[in-house]
Design a protein around this motif. Structure first.
Motif, PDB file in Angstrom:
ATOM      1  N   THR A  26     -30.279  74.786  44.633  1.00 15.47           N
ATOM      2  CA  THR A  26     -30.233  74.421  45.997  1.00 15.47           C
ATOM      3  C   THR A  26     -28.992  76.020  46.166  1.00 15.47           C
ATOM      4  OG1 THR A  26     -27.137  73.469  44.578  1.00 15.47           O
ATOM      5  CG2 THR A  26     -28.932  71.387  45.481  1.00 15.47           C
ATOM      6  N   GLN A  27     -29.502  76.340  45.734  1.00 10.14           N
ATOM      7  CA  GLN A  27     -29.017  77.582  45.327  1.00 10.14           C
ATOM      8  C   GLN A  27     -30.406  79.042  46.468  1.00 10.14           C
ATOM      9  OE1 GLN A  27     -25.525  78.696  44.949  1.00 10.14           O
ATOM     10  NE2 GLN A  27     -25.392  76.800  44.587  1.00 10.14           N
ATOM     11  N   TRP A  54     -30.179  82.078  46.248  1.00  8.82           N
ATOM     12  CA  TRP A  54     -30.316  83.576  45.546  1.00  8.82           C
ATOM     13  C   TRP A  54     -31.434  83.243  43.746  1.00  8.82           C
ATOM     14  CZ3 TRP A  54     -29.332  84.182  40.552  1.00  8.82           C
ATOM     15  CH2 TRP A  54     -28.541  83.214  40.088  1.00  8.82           C
ATOM     16  N   ARG A  60     -27.520  70.925  51.910  1.00  9.34           N
ATOM     17  CA  ARG A  60     -28.663  70.472  50.740  1.00  9.34           C
ATOM     18  C   ARG A  60     -29.806  70.437  51.086  1.00  9.34           C
ATOM     19  NH1 ARG A  60     -25.763  70.298  46.050  1.00  9.34           N
ATOM     20  NH2 ARG A  60     -27.093  68.932  45.506  1.00  9.34           N
ATOM     21  N   THR A 108     -30.954  74.305  51.582  1.00 13.41           N
ATOM     22  CA  THR A 108     -30.748  75.274  50.680  1.00 13.41           C
ATOM     23  C   THR A 108     -31.664  74.428  49.835  1.00 13.41           C
ATOM     24  OG1 THR A 108     -28.842  74.467  49.967  1.00 13.41           O
ATOM     25  CG2 THR A 108     -28.241  76.073  51.496  1.00 13.41           C
ATOM     26  N   ARG A 109     -31.754  73.903  49.799  1.00 18.00           N
ATOM     27  CA  ARG A 109     -33.066  73.723  48.410  1.00 18.00           C
ATOM     28  C   ARG A 109     -34.163  73.493  48.443  1.00 18.00           C
ATOM     29  NH1 ARG A 109     -31.325  67.652  46.110  1.00 18.00           N
ATOM     30  NH2 ARG A 109     -32.967  68.537  44.468  1.00 18.00           N
ATOM     31  N   HIS A 117     -37.269  79.288  49.917  1.00 15.03           N
ATOM     32  CA  HIS A 117     -36.970  80.409  49.017  1.00 15.03           C
ATOM     33  C   HIS A 117     -38.013  80.957  48.385  1.00 15.03           C
ATOM     34  CE1 HIS A 117     -34.103  76.896  46.852  1.00 15.03           C
ATOM     35  NE2 HIS A 117     -33.409  76.957  47.429  1.00 15.03           N
TER      36      HIS A 117
END
Length: 443
Positions: free
Chosen positions: A14-15, A17, A100, A103-104, A109
């Motif tokens: 869920t981050q 970075w 969430r 972000t996940r 990503h």
């Protein structure tokens, strides 16, 4: 350990970075290694391979690498901006608890990782390009510049695919599907199909003591094995009274412990040690997660329905779609054994040592129906879908364990329909549908 590793993996997923950071580190390493490989093999490459590589001089190589690095940092900034705008829209339009799901998102990503890796790689390779004025003579890392060019092409395609992905992910249907799938995975993990019925829950003895929380926040997960080991070694029964997702307050009791059969209370030292171990087995955080929190997915979906039924948005169709997802999840649960879980000590004749509070169908049904009933009873289509949801749950309840809970919800819905300002024709139609569902429950 398994629950702890699941919690760590969920936190990393869920981050935004971790994946881009790893890509930056790898691209720096590759940007240092590949020019050295260039210097070692450039003179020995066959003409067929050389023809595919960058063929310009040092100035051209510098221009290409500077253009790639300059444009990619701009594209990365654009991508971050679009992501932030999407998060704002999801928070304001649907629910802040849906952030969430964005972000996940692995696609986001890896897209950011590709852009940052291309930028850092081109910038690192730029250091190794030498011109006529340098002491060691001119050097053009042909393989490295070619790789930078290929990465830039991949980044262009990645930007196009990212925009297409973003327009798809921002649709409420996609968000509801993602929440549904995550909640289904949590249900399968916490209430697996085919699990045997739970033994009878032990009741606290006269010497039971409360265990207070050592920290404030949401109860995110429980290390079940650590809890069982603590109860076994102290000869106690530990009951966690709060479900995952509940709010814990430092200094407020959230569990109880007692010695079964003896009636003897734990002394001060034993109680302090057990309280410490119980708190170490419990993880808290300032946001709910779906690692062990079955109700969190229901909460997310109900929030979307409540927001859709608000006067500012007024989107009953979205609320109806949400009720369809909630009905599917509830129908999945009625055939299992949700509710409190008893953990036994096999070395002590199967004695129950730990009782974990987990939501049952009654609680989840009330969570799924209460707010949509409050805000949607005045809309005939939403009220009709609520009646249909209760009918579907009753139909799937083959063992008739939850008919009473469904009947209570149906009666409350009928009262809300009678009190709502509806046209008489619509009211009669809805009351008739409720009566038909009540007849199904009675059979």
């Amino acid at each position: 350990m398994k629950r702890r590793s699941e919690r760590i993996r969920d936190a990393l997923r869920t981050q935004l970075w971790p994946v881009p950071a790893i890509a930056v580190v790898l691209s720096v390493g590759l940007g240092i290694f590949l020019p050295r490989l260039d210097a070692a093999v450039d003179d020995s490459l066959p003409p067929a391979v050389t023809a595919l590589l960058f063929g310009g001089g040092p100035e051209a190589a510098r221009s290409v690498l500077e253009a790639i690095s300059g444009s990619l940092i701009t594209v990365t900034s654009l991508t971050f901006s679009l992501t932030v705008v999407t998060l704002q829209l999801a928070s304001s339009q649907f629910s802040p608890r849906l952030l969430r799901t964005f972000t996940r998102d692995r696609f986001v990503h890896f897209t950011l990782a590709l852009f940052l890796a291309t930028f850092v790689f081109a910038l690192t390779v730029l250091r190794s390009v030498r011109t006529q004025q340098d002491e060691d003579g001119p050097f053009v890392p042909e393989i490295s510049v070619t790789v930078s060019f290929v990465l830039s092409l991949a980044s262009v395609m990645g930007l196009v695919l990212f925009l297409a992905h973003l327009t798809r992910e921002i649709r409420v249907e996609t968000m509801m599907r993602n929440v549904h799938e995550e909640t289904k995975v949590t249900i399968d993990r916490i209430f697996p199909a085919g699990a045997p019925p739970q033994p009878q829950e032990p009741q606290p003895g006269p010497g039971s003591i409360p265990i207070t929380s050592a920290s404030s926040g949401f109860l995110t997960s429980i290390d079940e094995q650590a809890l069982l080991q603590a109860a076994r070694e102290t000869g106690t029964v530990v009951r966690i009274d709060r479900e995952p997702g509940s709010s814990l307050i430092e200094g407020v009791p959230f569990a109880r412990a007692w010695k079964p059969g003896s009636g003897r209370a734990l002394n001060t030292e034993e109680a302090a040690e057990l309280g410490k171990r119980v708190n170490e087995a419990v993880a808290t955080g300032f946001e709910r997660t779906n690692v062990q929190d079955v109700a969190f997915g229901f909460r997310q979906l109900v929030d979307v329905a409540a927001r859709a039924l608000s006067p500012g948005i007024n989107d009953p169709t979205t609320a109806i779609h949400v009720l369809g997802h909630l009905s599917s999840l509830l129908c999945c649960l009625v055939d299992r054994n949700p509710g409190p879980r008893m953990m036994t000590d096999n070395d002590d004749g199967g004695r129950v040592r730990v009782v974990l509070a987990l939501p049952g169908v009654e609680e989840l049904l009330d969570l799924a129906v209460s707010q949509p009933r409050l805000y949607g009873a005045k809309d005939p289509t939403v009220a009709a879908r609520l009646i249909e949801l209760l009918r579907e749950v009753a139909w799937c309840d083959k063992h008739r364990r939850y008919r009473a809970a469904v009947a209570r919800q149906l009666e409350q819905l009928r009262s809300a329909i009678e009190a709502a300002s509806l046209e008489e024709k619509e009211r009669i139609r809805l009351i008739q549908a409720a009566d038909e569902t009540a007849a199904l429950l009675a059979n």
